[in-house]
Structure formats: C-alpha cells, structure tokens
Write a protein that holds these residues in place. Structure first.
Motif, mmCIF file in Angstrom:
data_model
loop_
_atom_site.group_PDB
_atom_site.id
_atom_site.type_symbol
_atom_site.label_atom_id
_atom_site.label_comp_id
_atom_site.label_asym_id
_atom_site.label_seq_id
_atom_site.Cartn_x
_atom_site.Cartn_y
_atom_site.Cartn_z
ATOM 1 N N MET A 197 33.071 27.671 -63.103
ATOM 2 C CA MET A 197 32.437 27.787 -61.795
ATOM 3 C C MET A 197 33.496 27.928 -60.710
ATOM 4 S SD MET A 197 29.233 27.714 -62.473
ATOM 5 C CE MET A 197 28.352 27.328 -60.970
ATOM 6 N N ILE A 198 33.125 28.604 -59.639
ATOM 7 C CA ILE A 198 34.048 28.859 -58.539
ATOM 8 C C ILE A 198 33.796 27.863 -57.415
ATOM 9 C CG2 ILE A 198 34.771 30.549 -56.805
ATOM 10 C CD1 ILE A 198 33.782 32.736 -58.715
ATOM 11 N N THR A 199 34.888 27.288 -56.904
ATOM 12 C CA THR A 199 34.765 26.437 -55.723
ATOM 13 C C THR A 199 34.763 27.333 -54.488
ATOM 14 O OG1 THR A 199 35.970 24.634 -56.801
ATOM 15 C CG2 THR A 199 35.779 24.563 -54.386
ATOM 16 N N PRO A 200 33.695 27.328 -53.725
ATOM 17 C CA PRO A 200 33.644 28.207 -52.557
ATOM 18 C C PRO A 200 34.528 27.685 -51.432
ATOM 19 C CG PRO A 200 31.722 26.798 -52.574
ATOM 20 C CD PRO A 200 32.473 26.504 -53.845
ATOM 21 N N ARG A 201 34.897 28.578 -50.514
ATOM 22 C CA ARG A 201 35.591 28.131 -49.306
ATOM 23 C C ARG A 201 34.616 27.336 -48.458
ATOM 24 N NH1 ARG A 201 37.088 32.690 -45.278
ATOM 25 N NH2 ARG A 201 38.549 33.295 -46.918
ATOM 26 N N PHE A 202 35.076 26.223 -47.916
ATOM 27 C CA PHE A 202 34.189 25.403 -47.095
ATOM 28 C C PHE A 202 34.982 24.707 -46.008
ATOM 29 C CE2 PHE A 202 35.882 22.593 -50.266
ATOM 30 C CZ PHE A 202 36.015 21.357 -49.641
ATOM 31 N N LYS A 203 34.307 24.319 -44.976
ATOM 32 C CA LYS A 203 34.917 23.511 -43.917
ATOM 33 C C LYS A 203 33.827 22.666 -43.278
ATOM 34 C CE LYS A 203 34.808 27.494 -40.757
ATOM 35 N NZ LYS A 203 35.642 28.379 -39.896
ATOM 36 N N LEU A 204 34.250 21.564 -42.673
ATOM 37 C CA LEU A 204 33.319 20.612 -42.101
ATOM 38 C C LEU A 204 33.679 20.323 -40.650
ATOM 39 C CD1 LEU A 204 34.159 19.602 -45.243
ATOM 40 C CD2 LEU A 204 32.222 18.094 -44.812
ATOM 41 N N SER A 205 32.660 20.015 -39.882
ATOM 42 C CA SER A 205 32.847 19.566 -38.502
ATOM 43 C C SER A 205 31.787 18.511 -38.223
ATOM 44 C CB SER A 205 32.734 20.740 -37.523
ATOM 45 O OG SER A 205 31.473 21.382 -37.640
ATOM 46 N N GLN A 206 31.900 17.831 -37.101
ATOM 47 C CA GLN A 206 30.950 16.758 -36.808
ATOM 48 C C GLN A 206 30.801 16.565 -35.313
ATOM 49 O OE1 GLN A 206 32.403 12.698 -37.718
ATOM 50 N NE2 GLN A 206 34.462 13.572 -37.908
ATOM 51 N N ASN A 207 29.679 15.961 -34.948
ATOM 52 C CA ASN A 207 29.488 15.435 -33.599
ATOM 53 C C ASN A 207 28.968 14.008 -33.743
ATOM 54 O OD1 ASN A 207 26.698 15.629 -34.124
ATOM 55 N ND2 ASN A 207 26.588 17.684 -33.213
ATOM 56 N N GLU A 208 28.441 13.450 -32.712
ATOM 57 C CA GLU A 208 28.019 12.054 -32.742
ATOM 58 C C GLU A 208 26.938 11.777 -33.786
ATOM 59 O OE1 GLU A 208 29.016 9.231 -30.873
ATOM 60 O OE2 GLU A 208 30.743 10.535 -30.591
ATOM 61 N N SER A 209 26.061 12.748 -34.022
ATOM 62 C CA SER A 209 24.885 12.480 -34.852
ATOM 63 C C SER A 209 24.822 13.278 -36.146
ATOM 64 C CB SER A 209 23.601 12.746 -34.054
ATOM 65 O OG SER A 209 23.586 14.093 -33.600
ATOM 66 N N THR A 210 25.600 14.355 -36.264
ATOM 67 C CA THR A 210 25.482 15.212 -37.446
ATOM 68 C C THR A 210 26.842 15.619 -38.005
ATOM 69 O OG1 THR A 210 25.420 17.274 -36.166
ATOM 70 C CG2 THR A 210 23.306 16.183 -36.596
ATOM 71 N N VAL A 211 26.809 16.013 -39.268
ATOM 72 C CA VAL A 211 27.947 16.663 -39.929
ATOM 73 C C VAL A 211 27.500 18.070 -40.308
ATOM 74 C CG1 VAL A 211 29.440 16.684 -41.967
ATOM 75 C CG2 VAL A 211 28.943 14.526 -40.816
ATOM 76 N N THR A 212 28.309 19.062 -39.960
ATOM 77 C CA THR A 212 27.997 20.449 -40.290
ATOM 78 C C THR A 212 28.936 20.923 -41.389
ATOM 79 O OG1 THR A 212 27.228 20.934 -38.045
ATOM 80 C CG2 THR A 212 27.860 22.812 -39.419
ATOM 81 N N ILE A 213 28.346 21.447 -42.458
ATOM 82 C CA ILE A 213 29.106 21.924 -43.610
ATOM 83 C C ILE A 213 28.884 23.422 -43.736
ATOM 84 C CG2 ILE A 213 29.490 21.684 -46.090
ATOM 85 C CD1 ILE A 213 28.130 18.913 -45.866
#
Length: 435
Positions: free
Chosen positions: A1-17
């Motif tokens: 299986m391939i590991t996709p490129r990913f990055k994360l960010s956040q604010n006070e209430s959520t995490v965006t993937i």
C-alpha cells in the motif's frame, strides 16, 4: 500500500487533515476516527495516524474532494475545544508501521495488516566498535565495503573508536598547509566578501517555517522508529549533530547560500562525524574539530570566516527542530548526487537524525544549544599554532613596509655620477691637449 502525502493544521476547535491520493478508487473510500487514531483508506492508499490529542469520533464539520488535484480534506472536531495538538507538522512521528494487504475469503474485500516489525534501536554494549548515528549504524557499512575510501578516511571495521580519534588528529596535523592558510590570511578580499554576506536565516521566524510538498513526501516515507539508546549515545548524537551542521553552514556561506556541485564533498570532508566516524564528548569538542578542518581542507581557510560560520550555526540552531530537519533533508538530497557513494551517509546518519529529532528530549537539546551559545573558540584551541604564524608573517610584512632606499645608495646614481665625472675629465683633458 502507498502512504499518501498528507499534512495537518488546526484551530481552536478542529483539526484539518489534507490527504493527496490521486487516482484512488473512491468506491473503496473508508475514513475512521477512534479517539486519537485517524484512518484513511482508498485503494491503493492507506494512512493511519496517531494524533497527540482526541478527536470526536466521525464528527466531520467539513469534508471535500478535489478531483483535479486528487486531494481529500477532512475537518474534525476536537474533543476538548481549545486543546493544542503539538507537532502536527512533524508528520513522521504520527505514522504507524508499514502495512501489507492480503486477500480475504471475499474476493471483493482485502485484509489490511500492520507490519509490527521491531525497529527499536537498542543500546550497544561495545561502543568502541560501533559507528554511525549514536554509534548504532554498523549494520549498513557492508553495503559499500569496497568503495568506502571514497567517503571515509578510516575503516571502522578495523579501527576502533578510541584509535580513530588519535589517528584523525595526527592525520589532520600532516595535512595542514601553512602557505595556503597564510595566503588566505593576507590576500583575503574574496573571503571578506563572503563574511559580509547576509545569511538568509537572519530574517526567518521559527513559527513561519513550513515544509514544502517535496519535504512532506520525504518525511511520510521515513520509518517511524523508536530509539532506546544510552545517555552516552545521546550525548554523542547531540555533539555530532553540531559537527555536521557546522560543516553544512560552511558550505552554505562559501557558496553564497546556493550550494554547488562540490557541496557533498565539502560537507562530508569537514564533518569528522562523517569521514572519520568520530564522536565528541562536548559541543566545544565538535566545534574545535569543525574549525580545525575548515583551515585544513576546503578552498577558503580563514579563522575569521570560521567565526562568521559559527554565528550562522547559532542562528540555525535557534530556529528550532523544524529548520534543522529541513537542512538535513537538503543534505540528504546533496548526498544522493554525484558518482561518489556518499548516499551511505544518509543510511548511517541523516535519516535516523531526522526521525530522532522529532522525538528527542527538547529540554536536553536546549541545554546543548545553550552550551553552544556560551562557547568561544580561540586560535590556540585548534592546536595548529595559528597565532604565532600570523604574528610572524605580520612582522615580516611590517619590516618590508618600513624599508627605505636612500638616493646616494642607488647603483644607478653611482653609475651616473661616475659617468658624469668621466665626461668632465675627458673634456678638460681634451681642452688642455688642444692648447
């Protein structure tokens, strides 16, 4: 299986993937959240992350897919609003071990199995026989046994650590070129221009440093190792990193921060951790080695230039782990180029350093950085009698500058005077004869 490129960010209430998985099979798409675990699957991509905080299970505030870029976006609520999730940009430490996919009884389904390999580095009981990252890289050396002379000054399989250090100092002493050093000391216009260059790191801010897409691709493919190394090995690890980064800083400044085709040779040659597989007890020991080698081997050999490079190093260290990792990734790419087998340095040092930095004890590392900040390197520390030689050449140049030539001491004046007297005598003699 391939590991996709990913990055994360956040604010006070959520995490965006953000997950980039082009040409994936959307019919297979599965996304699961279980407290601190995020799982993404869309054949042939698989991603499993362990986050440093809890997410609300399957509570997506926003989900989207960009068909042009193949990028999925998932915004998920935090269980505790306002909680800060640390190190979301150090993505390697969030990854789980590699996985394999096997067939199941149902021909339309696949079974995903995590490969739970033992990748823990264990403390070595015989450090005098080891080498590489934290003296734990012995297993890689046999790959280039026939070509090691292109990179290393010593064969660690034959010369133990305690002997390597003594041999290195003796070898350096024999390689020191007095004429080259004094030439760079006297005719230093080009060196002064290098010293005057403004480092691009001066204007960087630690909280503004971001990994590029290419760097994220590199980080996602690194193994998420766990390191169980002794306090002695940790100390060697920290000090050798100072040695390596000093060599990197020399190369950057002397190529006007652009690099060159010789960058791989320069970095590998100036870092004794690389070419001699040596280690250091203190940050000052590492810095003294860097200063010494920088007045013995490279094109520009000047102590004042080294002091400026030392300032560059301190700026680099104060920018934090993320910037150090970016520099190491750049070194990794440099060592992949050329026909020399310096790529082995990536396996012996660079990859492990990058993973370890993401997990190391930051308090201990800050203590090391503080020691570097408080360290002063003098010419006498290098053991090459630099000050005595500089004083000697300055005295000789001063004596030459103070030399004066009197007119009555000139050979030309004597000849002219003699000639004039001869002419006058001849003239008088002629007149007398005539009379």
């Amino acid at each position: 299986m391939i590991t996709p490129r990913f990055k994360l960010s956040q604010n006070e209430s959520t995490v965006t993937i953000n997950v980039r998985a082009p040409y994936s099979n959307l019919r297979d798409l599965e996304v699961t959240i279980d407290e601190d675990v995020f799982i993404f699957f869309s054949s042939p991509y698989y991603l499993r992350l362990h986050l440093p905080g809890r997410l609300a299970e399957d509570d997506f505030t926003e989900s989207s897919f960009n068909s042009d870029s193949g990028e999925f976006t998932f915004s998920v609520k935090k269980v505790i609003t306002g909680e800060h999730f640390p190190d979301l940009d150090l993505i390697t430490k969030l990854l789980t071990p590699k996985i394999q996919v096997t067939d199941s009884e149902d021909p339309d389904r696949k079974i995903i199995i995590e490969i739970d390999s033992d990748n823990t580095q264990k403390p070595s009981e015989k450090l005098d026989e080891e080498f590489g990252f934290a003296l734990a890289g012995k297993q890689h050396f046999h790959h280039i046994a026939s070509e090691f002379k292109d990179v290393f000054e010593v064969d660690p399989r034959e010369v133990k650590l305690s002997e390597r250090h003594k041999m290195r100092l003796q070898y350096e002493q024999g390689k020191f070129n007095l004429d080259h050093y004094l030439s760079d000391y006297i005719e230093n216009d080009e060196i002064l221009e290098l010293i005057a260059l403004k480092s691009p790191w001066v204007d960087l801010q630690e909280d503004k440093i971001q990994f590029s897409d290419q760097e994220l691709d590199f980080l996602k493919d690194l193994p998420n190792k766990h390191y169980n190394i002794s306090e002695t090995q940790i100390n060697y690890c920290y000090c050798s990193l100072i040695d390596i980064l000093f060599a990197y800083c020399y190369d950057r400044r002397t190529t006007q921060f652009e690099g060159s085709s010789e960058s791989g040779w320069t970095i590998a040659k100036l870092a004794a951790s690389f070419c001699w597989l040596d280690v250091f007890q203190t940050p000052k020991d590492a810095l003294v080695s860097g200063f010494r080698r920088c007045v013995i081997y490279p094109l520009y050999r000047n102590f004042d230039l080294n002091q400026t490079i030392f300032t560059d190093l301190k700026q680099l260290l104060n920018l934090g782990e993320k910037h150090i990792i970016k520099c190491l990734i750049e070194m990794h790419n440099i060592f992949l180029k050329g026909d020399c087998c310096r790529y082995i340095l990536n396996n012996l040092f660079i990859k492990d350093y990058i993973v370890y930095i993401m997990k190391w004890d930051r308090i201990k590392w800050k203590e090391v950085v503080s020691q570097v900040e408080q360290t002063t390197i003098h010419k006498a520390d290098l053991g090459l009698n630099l000050q005595e030689m500089e004083d000697d050449v300055c005295q000789k140049l001063g004596n030459l500058a103070n030399l004066t030539i009197k007119e009555d001491d000139s050979d030309d004046t004597d000849c002219d005077s003699s000639s004039d007297d001869s002419d006058e005598t001849s003239s008088d003699s002629g007149d007398t004869t005539s009379d």
